[in-house]
Structure formats: structure tokens, C-alpha cells
Write an enzyme that holds these catalytic residues in place. Structure first.
Site, PDB file in Angstrom:
ATOM      1  N   SER A  46       0.795  -1.234   0.000  1.00 26.76           N
ATOM      2  CA  SER A  46       0.000   0.000   0.000  1.00 26.76           C
ATOM      3  C   SER A  46       0.821   1.274   0.000  1.00 26.76           C
ATOM      4  O   SER A  46       0.247   2.365  -0.079  1.00 26.76           O
ATOM      5  CB  SER A  46      -0.956   0.010   1.195  1.00 26.76           C
ATOM      6  OG  SER A  46      -2.096  -0.758   0.909  1.00 26.76           O
ATOM      7  N   LYS A  93       0.044   3.675  -2.689  1.00 21.60           N
ATOM      8  CA  LYS A  93      -1.077   4.617  -2.590  1.00 21.60           C
ATOM      9  C   LYS A  93      -0.582   6.053  -2.471  1.00 21.60           C
ATOM     10  O   LYS A  93      -1.333   6.988  -2.766  1.00 21.60           O
ATOM     11  CB  LYS A  93      -1.968   4.264  -1.400  1.00 21.60           C
ATOM     12  CG  LYS A  93      -2.772   2.979  -1.579  1.00 21.60           C
ATOM     13  CD  LYS A  93      -3.712   2.774  -0.390  1.00 21.60           C
ATOM     14  CE  LYS A  93      -4.677   1.602  -0.635  1.00 21.60           C
ATOM     15  NZ  LYS A  93      -4.202   0.357  -0.055  1.00 21.60           N
ATOM     16  N   SER A  98      -5.851   3.120   4.547  1.00 21.72           N
ATOM     17  CA  SER A  98      -5.391   2.261   3.459  1.00 21.72           C
ATOM     18  C   SER A  98      -6.559   1.623   2.709  1.00 21.72           C
ATOM     19  O   SER A  98      -6.524   0.448   2.352  1.00 21.72           O
ATOM     20  CB  SER A  98      -4.451   1.170   3.990  1.00 21.72           C
ATOM     21  OG  SER A  98      -3.530   0.772   3.013  1.00 21.72           O
TER      22      SER A  98
END
Length: 464
Positions: free
Chosen positions: A154, A157, A210
Site C-alpha cells: 500500500s 497509494k 489504506s
């Protein structure tokens, strides 16, 4: 773990538990809860580095990887599941070429720890690759395998958020449909069909909790998944992140997914030049809308959130999932004086990944960890130890090369001035009062009825 074909049935269950999961980090000051198996015995130090088995056993998640000989110069470690098997008609992209000269300086050519003489490397750092850099000057304080290629999970991101901030109006209201949520799986913040969310709210869910659901919704606002991936990879290349390939918008593993500690340092530094990004990653909690939009679905004030007993029926007969409080899952914010942000990540193939940043005496440093474990310490605690060591030295071993940016670039000037400014930066020291005490009723939301659903969702152990 790829967002197009795995666990689609879990989205409904994920939405049901998203509010509970989002607040889990706020209930403890200890190590972050992970979904991989617990160690069989309490450990006080990490096991010796080893060639890891191709299975998701507890030893796989808790054992540092042996990187003798720099085996990941070209590609990440072998996957342990089917997440990188291409779909029918899909091809695996060739890995980016390895630069002839290591970006950042010749000292970064190897995979051993490189650091100033007075840098005291903490003993409990288990990440295969890590890097500490100065957010303002770009100086690299210390690193290990900085150009080794690993999966970012993640952490990617942060790249999606940068593209979204540069592309979308932050006040734009997105009316979410089932089609917008296609492919949402794994870690979810709680975006639901019929909900109305500003782009800023979606970014908060993306970065603080997340949320893979927020990721796909944002991507659909930018032309779809493929168009967004193209924009992400184009931006990464433009800023000099030459070992990065984003295969998914949310960080779930996919064919060709890779980055490096050096590249993620570049990407995070670039993201922190945007005040909207820096503000969100420094925020401990925020209200998040429920769904469908309308009465009872508004985002609550985290400081004065009313008790929540679950879905309610409005006078018009519509069942509403009320708005809720989202807590930042970066525990550095609550436990490290001067913390200013970061990002967490986890998938089976990536293992633990982490970015943490802090300011001390006017100096802002960030640390990136890739392919890590949470034994003997959680990733944020390992990051804290590295930050302490970095703040104790004025030395450096190289410098980030920021692609198209130069000393006169507006982004560089904004970064040097600080993304929030000293007057606007929120206090990120010790948490004032008990977050659990303030938001305890929210944590109880549907808990009794969600045990079975939680087990089903978490059985796959994919977070992204």
C-alpha cells in the site's frame, strides 16, 4: 491479491467491518495488529536471516530475508501465491532496466548498510531494504539495499494520491455506484454504494485507513484503472523513480509490481510537497460519511462523535449505514514526538512495508522500509529507531535525484518551506486523552455479529 479476480465476494463483508477495522490502531499503543499468523513463541529478537520458504507460514512472515549477493537487483523475491499470475490475454511486463550508474550516488551501488561513521545502526531492523532521507534537502542519511526491487504494497497509494491531487478538484463530490467499487477488496475504509464523498474524504480514507475501496473509486474518477495506472507510472518515471512499476492502484500484488527504497523515498518526498497530502498523513482521526447519502450519513466530528449502534432506518424507510470516525493506522503519529506522517502496507508477497516521517529541530526526515517483519518490533517501531539514529548524525551518503525537479522548481520550493507551515501543522506528539475512551462506542459497532464475517475476510491475509 490482484484486484480484478480475487475475493470479489468479500467486498460486502469488508464494508461491514470497515469502520471497526479503521479504528483498530487507536485501541493500542503497542505493535500494529497484522493478519498473518502470530509467532508460535514470544520473540525478543529476529531469527537469523534465511532463504525463505515459498509458503505463508509464520516463519515466512517473521524471518528476515537473506540478501547476500544482492539477489533482487532486477526483480522482487519470488511470489508465494498466485497474485502475479497474469490473466488470460495479459502479459507480464519486463522489469525496468537497471541504471548503469546507481541513482543517488556510487555509495548506493551495493546492498549492505551504507551510513556515516557516526550512524549507529539499530540492531532490530529486519527489513530487506530501507532508506532514510531528508525531506527538504534530499540528502540520503543511510540505507540498505536502496535499489533492490521489492513489492511496495500500500505504499504505492502515495503515488496514487499524488496523481489524484494533481488531477481532481478536492471539493468534487463523488456519488458512488456499485460499478465504482468493482475490484475493491482487501483493506477497506467503508465506501459504500449510494454514498456521497468529496475527493478529499476519499483521499483521507485512502491514506489514513489504506482503503482499497477509496483507491478504485478515485481511479474511476480519473478515467478508469488502466488510465490511472498509466498516469501513476508516468509520474513515477518523471520524478526519477526508475525501478517502480505500479501494477495495481491499491498496492495489491499484480504482475510486475515493484519499487525500491530509493524510489519510494522519491515518491513520498514528492507527495509531501503537496499540502493536501501532508495534511492528511499527519491527521490522527477524521469523520467519514456513511451511505447512502442523506440524513444520518454525514461524517461525525471525531472530537464529539455520538454513540453508534449500527444501521438505522430513516423516516423514508431507507436503511442507512451512519458516518463513522476513521483513525490513522500509522502508529508513529501517536507514539513518536514530531511525527508528521507516513504510510503502512502489507500483502503476503510484499510482507510488511512502511514509510514514517518526523521533524526534529527544524529537520524533517523520512524512512522507508520494504520486505520487513514485525518481529522483534513492529515496522513503525523499527522506523522510529532508524529516525533516532538519523537525527543523531549530520552525515549523508548520497542524495535523491528528483527527475524533472530542480532548485528553481515550485514543488521543490514548497517542500523546502514545509508542506503545512509551522503555524498550521497539527500537534503530532502524545495523544491527548484516550482515543478509545472517546470513540469506544464506535469500536463496538456490530462486533458481535461480525466475527464470522471477519474470519472469512481475513483468512486470505491480504491487506495491500
Amino acid at each position: 491479491m490482484t484486484s480484478t479476480r480475487r475475493r470479489p465476494a468479500h467486498r460486502a463483508a469488508g464494508l461491514a467491518i470497515a469502520a471497526l477495522v479503521a479504528l483498530t490502531p487507536l485501541t493500542t499503543a503497542g505493535a500494529a495488529t497484522a493478519v498473518e499468523p502470530e509467532p508460535d513463541l514470544p520473540l525478543t529478537e529476529a531469527p537469523p536471516a534465511a532463504v525463505l520458504p515459498s509458503t505463508t507460514s509464520s516463519s515466512y512472515f517473521d524471518t528476515p530475508r537473506d540478501i547476500t549477493g544482492c539477489p533482487h537487483r532486477t526483480t522482487p523475491p519470488a511470489p508465494v501465491d498466485e497474485s502475479e499470475v497474469p490473466l488470460p490475454g495479459q502479459t507480464v511486463p519486463a522489469p525496468p532496466p537497471v541504471p548503469e550508474t546507481p541513482p543517488g550516488g556510487d555509495a548506493l551501488a551495493g546492498c549492505d548498510v551504507v551510513a556515516p561513521d557516526d550512524f549507529a545502526t539499530p540492531r532490530d531492523i529486519t527489513a530487506s531494504a530501507w532508506m532514510i532521507s531528508d525531506l527538504d534537502t534530499g540528502e540520503i542519511v543511510a540505507a540498505r539495499d536502496p535499489h533492490g526491487r521489492y513489492r511496495p504494497a500500500s505504499l504505492i497509494k502515495t503515488l496514487l494520491a499524488t496523481v489524484a491531487i494533481d488531477t481532481l478538484d478536492p471539493d468534487r463530490i463523488v456519488h458512488v455506484t456499485d460499478a465504482d467499487l468493482q475490484g475493491a477488496e482487501g483493506s477497506l475504509v467503508g465506501v459504500g454504494p449510494g454514498g456521497a464523498y468529496s475527493v478529499t474524504r476519499l483521499l483521507s480514507g485512502l491514506l489514513m485507513s489504506s482503503g482499497n475501496d477509496a483507491a478504485v473509486v478515485l481511479a474511476h474518477q480519473m478515467g478508469g484503472i488502466e488510465a490511472t495506472l498509466e498516469a501513476m507510472n508516468t509520474h513515477a518515471a518523471r520524478i526519477g523513480a526508475r525501478s517502480t512499476y505500479a501494477a495495481t492502484v491499491n498496492g495489491l500484488d499484480g504482475p510486475g509490481m515493484m519499487s525500491s527504497a530509493y524510489d519510494m523515498s522519491l515518491i513520498f518526498r514528492d507527495a509531501m510537497t503537496r499540502p493536501a497530502f501532508a495534511d492528511i498523513v499527519a491527521t490522527q482521526s477524521t469523520g467519514f460519511p456513511g451511505y447512502p447519502a442523506g440524513e444520518g450519513a454525514g461524517p461525525p466530528d471525531p472530537a464529539d462523535a455520538p454513540p453508534n449502534t449500527g444501521p438505522v432506518i430513516r423516516p423514508d424507510g431507507v436503511t442507512v449505514n451512519p458516518g463513522f470516525v476513521v483513525g490513522n493506522d500509522n502508529l508513529l503519529l501517536y507514539n513518536y514526538p514530531g511525527a508528521i506522517g507516513g504510510k503502512t502496507g502489507f500483502t503476503d508477497d510484499a510482507r510488511h512495508t512502511y514509510i514514517g516521517a518526523a521533524e526534529r529541530d527544524g529537520r524533517r526526515l523520512a524512512v522507508v522500509l520494504l520486505d520487513g517483519t514485525r518481529v522483534p518490533a513492529a515496522p513503525w517501531q523499527q522506523a522510529a529507531a532508524l529516525l533516532d539514529a538519523a537525527f543523531a548524525t549530520d552525515g549523508s551518503v548520497g542524495a535523491l535525484e528528483s527527475g524533472d525537479q530542480d532548485a528553481g522548481d515550485d514543488a521543490t520550493a514548497r517542500l523546502a518551506a514545509g508542506p503545512l507551515g509551522s503555524a498550521d501543522r497539527p500537534d503530532t506528539g502524545a495523544v491527548g486523552g484516550s482515543v478509545l475512551g472517546r470513540h469506544g462506542p464506535w469500536l463496538a459497532l456490530g462486533a458481535a455479529g461480525l466475527v464470522v464475517l471477519a474470519g472469512a475476510v481475513l483468512a486470505r491475509r491480504s491487506r495491500g
